[in-house]
Design a protein around this motif. Structure first.
Motif, mmCIF file in Angstrom:
data_model
loop_
_atom_site.group_PDB
_atom_site.id
_atom_site.type_symbol
_atom_site.label_atom_id
_atom_site.label_comp_id
_atom_site.label_asym_id
_atom_site.label_seq_id
_atom_site.Cartn_x
_atom_site.Cartn_y
_atom_site.Cartn_z
ATOM 1 N N ASP A 45 25.824 26.911 103.893
ATOM 2 C CA ASP A 45 25.052 27.556 102.950
ATOM 3 C C ASP A 45 23.615 27.448 103.410
ATOM 4 O O ASP A 45 22.969 26.564 103.001
ATOM 5 N N GLY A 46 23.064 28.366 104.090
ATOM 6 C CA GLY A 46 21.662 28.571 104.568
ATOM 7 C C GLY A 46 21.492 27.334 105.575
ATOM 8 O O GLY A 46 22.099 27.398 106.583
ATOM 9 N N ALA A 47 20.381 26.474 105.219
ATOM 10 C CA ALA A 47 20.261 25.454 106.040
ATOM 11 C C ALA A 47 20.927 24.148 105.787
ATOM 12 O O ALA A 47 20.788 23.089 106.471
ATOM 13 N N ASP A 48 21.779 24.210 104.974
ATOM 14 C CA ASP A 48 22.917 23.161 104.741
ATOM 15 C C ASP A 48 24.175 23.288 105.524
ATOM 16 O O ASP A 48 24.863 24.640 105.239
ATOM 17 N N LEU A 72 30.056 15.219 108.778
ATOM 18 C CA LEU A 72 28.682 15.447 109.372
ATOM 19 C C LEU A 72 28.105 16.575 108.409
ATOM 20 O O LEU A 72 28.666 17.530 108.035
ATOM 21 N N ARG A 73 26.969 15.872 107.981
ATOM 22 C CA ARG A 73 25.933 16.772 107.059
ATOM 23 C C ARG A 73 24.613 16.990 107.531
ATOM 24 O O ARG A 73 24.044 15.939 108.152
ATOM 25 N N LEU A 74 24.340 18.324 107.922
ATOM 26 C CA LEU A 74 22.984 18.511 108.627
ATOM 27 C C LEU A 74 22.118 19.389 107.719
ATOM 28 O O LEU A 74 22.449 20.181 107.016
ATOM 29 N N SER A 75 20.772 19.159 107.865
ATOM 30 C CA SER A 75 19.674 19.998 107.113
ATOM 31 C C SER A 75 18.987 20.624 108.336
ATOM 32 O O SER A 75 18.285 20.117 109.050
ATOM 33 N N LEU A 76 19.490 21.779 108.622
ATOM 34 C CA LEU A 76 19.031 22.697 109.578
ATOM 35 C C LEU A 76 17.618 23.136 109.467
ATOM 36 O O LEU A 76 17.130 23.302 108.234
ATOM 37 N N PRO A 77 16.756 23.313 110.482
ATOM 38 C CA PRO A 77 15.549 23.751 110.551
ATOM 39 C C PRO A 77 15.409 25.237 110.220
ATOM 40 O O PRO A 77 14.317 25.860 110.109
ATOM 41 N N GLY A 78 16.506 26.218 110.353
ATOM 42 C CA GLY A 78 16.617 27.392 109.884
ATOM 43 C C GLY A 78 17.962 27.881 109.063
ATOM 44 O O GLY A 78 18.675 26.825 108.892
ATOM 45 N N ARG A 79 18.067 28.994 108.768
ATOM 46 C CA ARG A 79 19.242 29.381 108.054
ATOM 47 C C ARG A 79 20.404 30.127 108.868
ATOM 48 O O ARG A 79 19.901 30.819 109.684
ATOM 49 N N ILE A 80 21.596 29.751 108.749
ATOM 50 C CA ILE A 80 22.626 30.483 109.243
ATOM 51 C C ILE A 80 23.345 31.094 108.240
ATOM 52 O O ILE A 80 23.455 30.541 106.739
ATOM 53 N N VAL A 81 24.400 31.941 108.637
ATOM 54 C CA VAL A 81 25.220 32.774 107.534
ATOM 55 C C VAL A 81 26.537 32.628 108.241
ATOM 56 O O VAL A 81 27.012 32.522 109.353
ATOM 57 N N GLU A 82 27.363 33.251 107.335
ATOM 58 C CA GLU A 82 28.886 33.685 107.582
ATOM 59 C C GLU A 82 28.976 35.165 107.517
ATOM 60 O O GLU A 82 28.932 35.667 106.189
ATOM 61 N N ASP A 83 28.864 35.885 108.562
ATOM 62 C CA ASP A 83 28.951 37.222 108.321
ATOM 63 C C ASP A 83 30.221 37.991 109.042
ATOM 64 O O ASP A 83 30.314 39.040 109.435
ATOM 65 N N LEU A 119 17.628 15.747 111.363
ATOM 66 C CA LEU A 119 18.933 16.596 111.097
ATOM 67 C C LEU A 119 19.887 15.877 110.142
ATOM 68 O O LEU A 119 20.183 16.697 109.368
ATOM 69 N N LEU A 120 20.026 14.778 110.168
ATOM 70 C CA LEU A 120 21.078 13.814 109.465
ATOM 71 C C LEU A 120 20.569 13.317 108.254
ATOM 72 O O LEU A 120 21.349 13.250 107.350
ATOM 73 N N ALA A 121 19.061 13.357 108.071
ATOM 74 C CA ALA A 121 18.784 12.775 106.671
ATOM 75 C C ALA A 121 18.972 13.598 105.524
ATOM 76 O O ALA A 121 18.971 14.771 105.672
ATOM 77 N N PRO A 122 19.548 12.881 104.362
ATOM 78 C CA PRO A 122 19.651 13.701 103.380
ATOM 79 C C PRO A 122 18.415 14.442 102.566
ATOM 80 O O PRO A 122 17.496 13.750 102.777
ATOM 81 N N GLU A 176 23.971 8.299 103.662
ATOM 82 C CA GLU A 176 22.821 8.262 104.770
ATOM 83 C C GLU A 176 24.044 8.077 105.960
ATOM 84 O O GLU A 176 25.049 7.348 106.194
ATOM 85 N N GLN A 177 23.458 8.716 107.160
ATOM 86 C CA GLN A 177 24.088 8.880 108.317
ATOM 87 C C GLN A 177 23.296 8.445 109.450
ATOM 88 O O GLN A 177 22.128 8.143 109.234
ATOM 89 N N GLU A 178 24.091 7.941 110.340
ATOM 90 C CA GLU A 178 23.607 7.214 111.658
ATOM 91 C C GLU A 178 23.923 7.979 112.780
ATOM 92 O O GLU A 178 24.865 8.813 112.976
ATOM 93 N N VAL A 179 23.022 8.249 113.770
ATOM 94 C CA VAL A 179 22.994 8.920 114.896
ATOM 95 C C VAL A 179 24.026 8.066 115.780
ATOM 96 O O VAL A 179 24.088 6.857 115.873
#
Length: 338
Positions: A57-60, A70-81, A117-120, A159-162
């Motif tokens: 969902d975008g950057a999520d 694994l949950r990532l807060s991305l620095p940009g948005r991705i899509v499913e097309d 990237l891992l931080a909620p 909370e996630q750990e590397v």
């Protein structure tokens, strides 16, 4: 290799049978990009493709394959097309997703900042990676004396750990087990679920001789003479099971001599066999003997389960096989004691 495959399947069945704890293990991962796509590689050994869950969902971005989350807060948005592509390398245990960027040509900065990237989002408070759901799910009593379940949802903002790989030096100090006694570190991050998989409390630091001694002590403690006396005099059920003819008893040597196949496989079984890759191992005489004896131990446990269940496998079948096999339940090294 067959022993390791059998062990992996049985361990997975045991893991999925565990329902009390939600174990969230942060897998090893890395990200790369080109002008149009973001590639996410996630290392998730001992999982199956049929149980992968993805959420974009975008950057999520969320990925779940028990016991990995694994949950990532991305620095940009991705899509499913429809141009996204996902693959899974079974041998390496690596899941790879190539997802299109919402804005083609955009550069995502900070892909190497794994902790960020891992931080909620919106929270930096530390939370347990293992939560006892039975303790959280309480009950409330209504005015009519009826109990009402608390439907509080699980908090996925964990909370996630590397993930950090163990050094070769550290792995060298750990005890060996598994196929040809060559594995170590497999259970290091599964301490909370070990009781649902094996009976050894700390396999990475328990000597092979100590694992055998612990198994013998546990069996002696669980032995009941009254139980076996009852089976001796009330033997109707046992006699019925002894009369059962397992599938391998129907195999005829003359069939193979005629050029016919003694064993037939279903389409599903053939598909599973095709997925098994052919591997070669350089094993010395000691390791080869250990592998064969361990396989024999597992086959004997399997044979008992087939006969006791009269050929009808059920949800407890993997547990029964694991419990009866010292190789699986206690990671016992059979060669040392023959």
């Amino acid at each position: 290799m067959l022993l390791f495959l059998i062990m992996s399947v049985l361990v997975l069945h045991s893991l999925h049978a565990a329902g009390r704890y939600y174990i969230m293990i942060t897998p090893a991962f890395d990200l790369s990009q080109d002008p149009d796509y973001l590639t996410i590689c996630i290392r998730v050994p001992y999982t199956r493709t049929s149980e992968f869950d993805l959420f974009i969902d975008g950057a999520d971005f969320k990925f779940y394959a028990k016991p990995y989350f694994l949950r990532l807060s991305l620095p940009g948005r991705i899509v499913e097309d429809g141009t996204e592509k996902a693959t899974f390398d079974i041998d390496k245990g690596v899941f790879t997703l190539k997802a299109p960027k919402e804005t083609r040509g955009e550069h995502f900065g900070g892909l190497q900042m794994l902790t960020s990237l891992l931080a909620p989002k919106g929270s930096r408070s530390a939370k347990l990676l293992v939560e006892d759901m039975s303790a959280e799910t309480g009950s409330e009593t209504t005015g009519d004396g009826e109990e009402e379940e608390d439907e509080e949802e699980f908090d996925w903002q964990l909370e996630q750990e590397v993930y950090t790989d163990r050094s070769e030096e550290k792995l060298g100090t750990m005890q060996k087990y598994g196929f040809a006694n060559q594995r170590s570190g497999v259970f290091g991050r599964l301490q909370e679920e070990l009781s649902d998989v094996i009976d050894v409390k700390n396999p990475e630091e328990t000597l092979a001789s100590e694992r055998r001694r612990a198994r013998l002590e546990a069996e002696a403690l669980a032995f009941s003479s009254d139980h076996y006396l009852a089976d001796l005099f009330e033997d109707d059920e046992i006699n019925r099971l002894l009369k059962f003819t397992p599938w391998w008893s129907k195999l005829s040597p003359s069939t193979e001599q005629k050029g016919e196949s003694a064993v037939s496989f279903s389409d599903e079984e053939k598909e599973q066999l095709r997925k098994f890759t052919n591997r070669s191992f350089l094993l010395d005489k000691t390791s080869r003997c250990q592998a064969w004896l361990s396989l024999l131990d597992i086959l004997l446990a399997y044979s008992y389960e087939v006969r006791s269940a009269e050929g009808e496998h059920n949800v407890e079948s993997p547990w029964t096989i694991r419990k009866l096999s010292g190789t699986l339940c206690w990671l016992e090294v059979r060669l040392l004691f023959f």
